[in-house]
Design an enzyme around this catalytic site. Structure first.
Site, PDB file in Angstrom:
ATOM      1  N   GLU A 169       0.830  -1.199   0.000  1.00 34.00           N
ATOM      2  CA  GLU A 169       0.000   0.000   0.000  1.00 34.00           C
ATOM      3  C   GLU A 169       0.871   1.258   0.000  1.00 34.00           C
ATOM      4  OE1 GLU A 169      -4.065  -1.512   2.119  1.00 34.00           O
ATOM      5  OE2 GLU A 169      -2.452  -0.929   3.450  1.00 34.00           O
TER       6      GLU A 169
ATOM      7  N   CYS B 242       3.606   8.629   0.480  1.00 32.60           N
ATOM      8  CA  CYS B 242       4.251   7.683   1.388  1.00 32.60           C
ATOM      9  C   CYS B 242       4.401   6.352   0.650  1.00 32.60           C
ATOM     10  CB  CYS B 242       3.370   7.536   2.635  1.00 32.60           C
ATOM     11  SG  CYS B 242       3.978   6.332   3.798  1.00 32.60           S
TER      12      CYS B 242
ATOM     13  N   CYS C  75       6.991  -6.709   6.779  1.00 32.69           N
ATOM     14  CA  CYS C  75       8.154  -6.224   7.526  1.00 32.69           C
ATOM     15  C   CYS C  75       8.552  -7.248   8.586  1.00 32.69           C
ATOM     16  CB  CYS C  75       7.861  -4.885   8.191  1.00 32.69           C
ATOM     17  SG  CYS C  75       9.354  -4.178   8.922  1.00 32.69           S
TER      18      CYS C  75
ATOM     19  N   CYS D 182       7.815  -4.398  14.990  1.00 29.69           N
ATOM     20  CA  CYS D 182       7.537  -3.366  15.998  1.00 29.69           C
ATOM     21  C   CYS D 182       6.127  -3.623  16.529  1.00 29.69           C
ATOM     22  CB  CYS D 182       7.616  -1.971  15.391  1.00 29.69           C
ATOM     23  SG  CYS D 182       9.222  -1.621  14.696  1.00 29.69           S
TER      24      CYS D 182
ATOM     25  N   CYS E 290       2.755  -1.728  15.421  1.00 30.76           N
ATOM     26  CA  CYS E 290       2.581  -1.538  13.975  1.00 30.76           C
ATOM     27  C   CYS E 290       1.942  -2.772  13.349  1.00 30.76           C
ATOM     28  CB  CYS E 290       3.956  -1.264  13.347  1.00 30.76           C
ATOM     29  SG  CYS E 290       3.956  -1.339  11.562  1.00 30.76           S
TER      30      CYS E 290
ATOM     31  N   CYS F 172      -0.200   5.948   9.969  1.00 30.72           N
ATOM     32  CA  CYS F 172       1.067   5.349  10.388  1.00 30.72           C
ATOM     33  C   CYS F 172       0.852   4.006  11.067  1.00 30.72           C
ATOM     34  CB  CYS F 172       1.751   6.260  11.406  1.00 30.72           C
ATOM     35  SG  CYS F 172       2.625   7.561  10.646  1.00 30.72           S
TER      36      CYS F 172
HETATM   37  S1  SF4 Z   1       7.135   0.425  12.188  1.00 29.96           S
HETATM   38 FE1  SF4 Z   1       6.238  -1.327  11.115  1.00 29.96          FE
HETATM   39  S2  SF4 Z   1       6.953  -1.162   9.002  1.00 29.96           S
HETATM   40 FE2  SF4 Z   1       8.244   0.201  10.255  1.00 29.96          FE
HETATM   41  S3  SF4 Z   1      10.029  -1.065  10.810  1.00 29.96           S
HETATM   42 FE3  SF4 Z   1       8.538  -1.305  12.484  1.00 29.96          FE
HETATM   43  S4  SF4 Z   1       7.346  -3.136  11.909  1.00 29.96           S
HETATM   44 FE4  SF4 Z   1       8.437  -2.458  10.088  1.00 29.96          FE
END
Ligand code: SF4
Length: 350
Positions: free
Chosen positions: A90, A103, A110, A114, A117, A331
């Site tokens: 996206e 963006c 990923c 995190c 997220c 975000c």
């Molecule tokens: S915030 Fe989300 S996309 Fe960014 S590095 Fe951490 S897990 Fe990956």
């Protein structure tokens, strides 16, 4: 067939040279693709028809397929792209005054996990190729009808850009043909060798650090990558990042209720950033009860107090209630078209 999207000018010219009788013809094609974002050879009206026909048989000008565009009430638009192997990513377009911020995603998922997220909760995905990165920009530009002179680009979509440096480097080379590096920002969760790589680039974009905690223990709790690249090592690297006159490092700080939102945390942050020309984006958590159950954003008063503590200490602060929340474009909310039914549930931060 070779796709010409995502190739820097020299490479396009090298590819085309054997088929062009005059050397400037390949430069013309590069100009059409890089400067005018052409999608077909038919548009290249200053080329002989015969050459256009020939090139059409040998090359493509291919962008990722736009599957869906969803508009948020606040003007942001989320774009879902299908890639040729079935993966999806996206991108988000956010209008602001007379500018448009695009963006972009750098990976189809990923691996960094995190805990605040959704992209991270859903797990890893492959690196995007240069054409898939640049293609997001081209498609969103066309869809919004905005001129590239008014565009800012941020690598804050899905994935960690500095774990995909080879393709990112090529994509940056292409994007910088039309957008000044001053208007491009690469955001990282703190990949120290990647920051060093970025520092060494000739056309260097701006650096943003996704920080999210004012000390190592809490940072490692919500950002596992911090165990590999601890906060003190990260800050050392940031302090040596070359900054052109007037530039600053952006620090993103997702505010999570009861975890990192106290006034004392703001004071720790002030100390951590002392001496670095910086700008802090305070981003109240984008709640997602489905994927981040139990995680809450602070109330407006707490957010305000946190931002004020930073500002009173002399930091430049923006409180960014994220754009596009209602369409999950904000975000940490991007997920592509992935099956989320088996995604692990992250534990609440203690
Ligand atoms: S915030 Fe989300 S996309 Fe960014 S590095 Fe951490 S897990 Fe990956």
């Amino acid at each position: 067939m070779t796709n010409l999207v995502g190739k820097p000018p020299g490479e396009i010219q090298r590819e085309l040279a054997p088929y062009c009788d005059l050397p400037f013809r390949s430069r013309q094609v590069a100009h059409w693709i890089l400067q005018r974002h052409a999608v077909s050879f038919d548009e290249m009206t200053n080329l002989p028809a015969e050459l256009r026909r020939r090139l059409q048989q040998l090359f493509t000008i291919g962008d990722p397929e736009l599957v869906e565009a969803t508009a948020s009430a606040d003007g942001a638009r989320k774009f879902l792209f299908a890639l040729d192997d079935g993966a999806s990513v996206e991108g988000v377009a956010m209008p602001e005054d007379r500018k448009l911020t695009l963006c972009l995603s750098s990976q189809a998922g990923c691996a960094l996990g995190c805990r605040f997220c959704v992209t991270g909760v859903l797990g890893p995905g492959r690196n995007l190729r240069p054409d898939e990165i640049v293609g997001q920009y081209r498609v969103m530009l066309r869809a919004t009808g905005v001129d590239s002179d008014r565009v800012n680009i941020v690598f804050m979509g899905m994935g960690e850009p500095l774990l995909n440096t080879e393709n990112l480097g090529t994509a940056l080379e292409v994007l910088c043909e039309r957008v000044s590096p001053k208007r491009i920002t690469v955001s990282t969760a703190g990949i120290v060798p990647g920051i060093r790589w970025l520092a060494g680039r000739q056309r260097r974009p701006k650096l943003a650090i996704s920080l999210n905690a004012p000390d190592q223990d809490r940072r490692a709790e919500i950002m596992p990558i911090s165990r590999r690249y601890p906060l003190d090592e990260l800050m050392r690297e940031v302090r040596s990042f070359p900054l052109e006159r007037g530039r600053r490092v952006t620090f993103e700080y997702v505010l999570i209720r009861g975890f990192n939102d106290a006034e004392s945390d703001a004071s720790l942050l002030v100390r951590l950033l002392a001496g670095i020309p910086s700008k802090v984006n305070v981003i109240p958590l984008n709640e997602d009860p489905e994927h981040l159950p139990g995680w809450r954003a602070p109330d407006a008063l707490t957010v305000d107090r946190f931002g004020r503590t930073l500002a009173e200490a002399g930091l430049t602060v923006t409180v960014r209630w994220s754009r596009g929340r209602d369409v999950a474009a904000a975000c940490g909310q991007l997920k592509g078209r992935r099956d989320v039914s088996n995604a692990p549930t992250p534990a609440r931060p203690s």
